[in-house]
Design an enzyme around this catalytic site. Sequence first.
Site, PDB file in Angstrom:
ATOM      1  N   GLU A 168      -6.872  -7.524  -1.015  1.00 20.46           N
ATOM      2  CA  GLU A 168      -7.470  -7.311   0.315  1.00 20.46           C
ATOM      3  C   GLU A 168      -8.868  -6.746   0.157  1.00 20.46           C
ATOM      4  O   GLU A 168      -9.093  -5.837  -0.646  1.00 20.46           O
ATOM      5  CB  GLU A 168      -6.646  -6.312   1.143  1.00 20.46           C
ATOM      6  CG  GLU A 168      -5.387  -6.876   1.745  1.00 20.46           C
ATOM      7  CD  GLU A 168      -4.680  -5.864   2.651  1.00 20.46           C
ATOM      8  OE1 GLU A 168      -5.356  -5.167   3.428  1.00 20.46           O
ATOM      9  OE2 GLU A 168      -3.445  -5.781   2.550  1.00 20.46           O
ATOM     10  N   GLU A 217       0.800  -1.236   0.000  1.00 14.53           N
ATOM     11  CA  GLU A 217       0.000   0.000   0.000  1.00 14.53           C
ATOM     12  C   GLU A 217       0.832   1.286   0.000  1.00 14.53           C
ATOM     13  O   GLU A 217       0.424   2.297   0.559  1.00 14.53           O
ATOM     14  CB  GLU A 217      -0.960   0.014   1.187  1.00 14.53           C
ATOM     15  CG  GLU A 217      -2.057  -1.036   1.080  1.00 14.53           C
ATOM     16  CD  GLU A 217      -3.131  -0.870   2.131  1.00 14.53           C
ATOM     17  OE1 GLU A 217      -2.830  -0.321   3.187  1.00 14.53           O
ATOM     18  OE2 GLU A 217      -4.267  -1.291   1.881  1.00 14.53           O
TER      19      GLU A 217
HETATM   20  C1  GAL Z   1      -4.951  -2.681   4.787  1.00 10.28           C
HETATM   21  C2  GAL Z   1      -3.531  -3.135   5.093  1.00 10.28           C
HETATM   22  C3  GAL Z   1      -3.510  -4.320   6.033  1.00 10.28           C
HETATM   23  C4  GAL Z   1      -4.431  -4.083   7.176  1.00 10.28           C
HETATM   24  C5  GAL Z   1      -5.793  -3.836   6.656  1.00 10.28           C
HETATM   25  C6  GAL Z   1      -6.771  -3.682   7.783  1.00 10.28           C
HETATM   26  O1  GAL Z   1      -4.969  -1.376   4.343  1.00 10.28           O
HETATM   27  O2  GAL Z   1      -2.866  -3.478   3.928  1.00 10.28           O
HETATM   28  O3  GAL Z   1      -2.220  -4.558   6.493  1.00 10.28           O
HETATM   29  O4  GAL Z   1      -3.972  -3.000   7.906  1.00 10.28           O
HETATM   30  O5  GAL Z   1      -5.791  -2.662   5.881  1.00 10.28           O
HETATM   31  O6  GAL Z   1      -8.048  -3.829   7.303  1.00 10.28           O
END
Ligand code: GAL
Length: 737
Positions: A449, A387
């Site tokens: 994600e 990210e």
């Molecule tokens: C994302 C990140 C993850 C975790 C997640 C929480 O932005 O890549 O490591 O923090 O959010 O939902």
Amino acid sequence: MARTILSLNRNWLYGGEATAGSTAAEFDDSAFERVTIPHSNKLLPWHSFDDLEYQFVSIYRRHFTPPAELRGRRVFVDFGGVMTATTVYLNGERLGEHLGGYTPFSFELTPHLRWDAENVLAVEVDSTERADIPPFGGLIDYLTFGGIYREVSLRAVPQAYIENVFARPVDVLTDARRVEVRCYLEGNDEDTGRSLQVELRDGERVLSTATAEAAPGATSVDLTLSDLGEVELWDLDTPKLYAVVTRLLEGNEVVDEYTTRIGFREARFTPEGFRLNGRHVKLRGLNRHQTYPFVGQAMPARVQRKDAEILKRELKCNIARTSHYPQSIHFLDACDELGLPVFEEIPGWQHIGGEGWKDIACRNVEEMIRRDWNHPSIILWGVRINESGDDHDFYTRTNAIAHELDPSRQTGGVRFNYDSELLEDVFTMNDFNPNELRPPKHPLYLNTEFVGHMFPTKHIDNVERVQEHVDRHARVHNMLGADVRYAGGIGWCAFDYNTHSDFGSGDRICYHGVSDIFRTPKPAAGFYRSQCDPSDEVVLEPAFHWAIGDKSEGGGIGTGIICSNCDRLELYVGGELRATVEPDRERYPNLAHPPFVTDALTGLWGYRWDDLRIDGFIGDEKVISKSMSARGVDRQFHLEPDDTQLVGDGSDATRVVFRVTDEYGAARPFATGAIQLAIEGPGEIIGENPFALAGGVGAVWVRSRQEPGVIRLEATHPVLGPKAVEIQVSQAAPEAC
Ligand code: GAL
């Protein structure tokens, strides 16, 4: 004589905070604590602790006398992973420093080694969040913990030795299939008539061999294993592994030998999605952190492997992402053996540091790939800081390193900025809107994600919230199923994890897992589990607990979700058929096994509340039945060890789960109580005692001591009484020095 590798995990002396002179040869360490590696510099509660507690510089010492038969050879100490910066001394001589907690490193001991006397290794471990080392410098949403948390060994090799071998199967789907082997050599200076011999083996059977000269000065030699005939492919259900054995000869004498495992598979992201061995596979997976309650990352092979088993066998995933760093080799070995594809990435979280920091990140790319290039499970390298924003030069560099070292795998780089520059092969995107996904931006596109921080969920949340959690995962996978250009999705995340106070629910935990921090499933885990074929397992997982008044309005469950791979469910309340339900193909048209959604499970406030029974059918056959009690009483206390056999090496460990259920075995998510633990025999508890049960489930780990015998763990629930388990501990082979 081939190489010798001696484990060096027992009998370390741990002094806590390093003090002046504690790395010196003559330092008095008699008051240090005797510990076994993997080791955490600080034991912690499972939540609500201060992460500053483990952020200090610690000192470890190990006395040893090298076995006489190694004399004349070069001796190295190999560290699998130390968090985060390590300085190593032998007999007071500083050998060097390694920066970064997730990759292996070695130091040569030979020049300072005493052959007839005791030696002392002193290891200074800086576990503070040093801004000069990835992933630090900004905020990160996970804890890194501290200590020598991966195994240590001594390695004795000849003057010239095999440093690494990359054995790369090529054209595996054609008759021209072969293995391109690149063998890396160290110390190959003088001309002593060296040559290399490489073999492809299936157990004892040798399938192919090749030989080559190792001309003096050569640092790498290429060989090809061809004429293989038919091979069994590495695939999701049949993860066949072969061995590649490489030997270094001087004249006719074998002086070194290096064995690695490989699998024959073709794994490609294409405009038509992900293809494994030429077949389209929609990827359905979860992100994994390798951290655990109480000891952080310092869990032995068996426990690290167990996560792969949970992801594959319980959550039925066909991909896992090692968010956000190179993970335990034991986890990856298990992924190879189980047929679980992996997306592995370098350490980092949103922040990009200065030039020195970037150099370490580039080295991380190299260290990760050189450690893991033979794992058939790894299908994608993540070469961007999770990210992070664009950085053209930096990411041009990381991609070039990956492609040059490993031309066989594609790269990805996880981003949340949809408009960011694509320097990788696959556009790997975190897209958190559970109602509408962004369209695939590039021909090769993977969602890495979703859900996550938008929806932390606990066992004790009410029925509406846990069902919405289930539904979000189902909805996103359904949307991903609508378009072949989505290679699939990797949900955030598999297991709850400890984090900084800048994140999470205020108790140093992000409750974003489909399973909790102890790896016990929440209802959303039932969605993943239900997506397998019934020939693998017939699954029936209600996404609720059975209660008349646990939601905002109305009685009963309201709109109930049941995750199952059955064709049809019959719902009985109080023994009477309430409804016959089919998978909700309208809501989830793109899922192999759409969850069942029903409004039939209502109850009238103030009227009788009866037991629920759900019968599942495939065709006309009833294949599964589950009941949930209406009585509202904690009836059964279960004590479930993952393993009943351990090795008595002082580090082997297994999880033991406590669970309170109703009379049918259904979860009781509001069950509490102080679970009193008593242990006898050669083992110790990693965890809290008494263990304050919350959410009806919890766990501790039981670790062996360095002796054989029988461990008996008794757990007593304040109302439901005691339960006991026995774990056999076998004699471990002694450490040679
Ligand atoms: C994302 C990140 C993850 C975790 C997640 C929480 O932005 O890549 O490591 O923090 O959010 O939902």
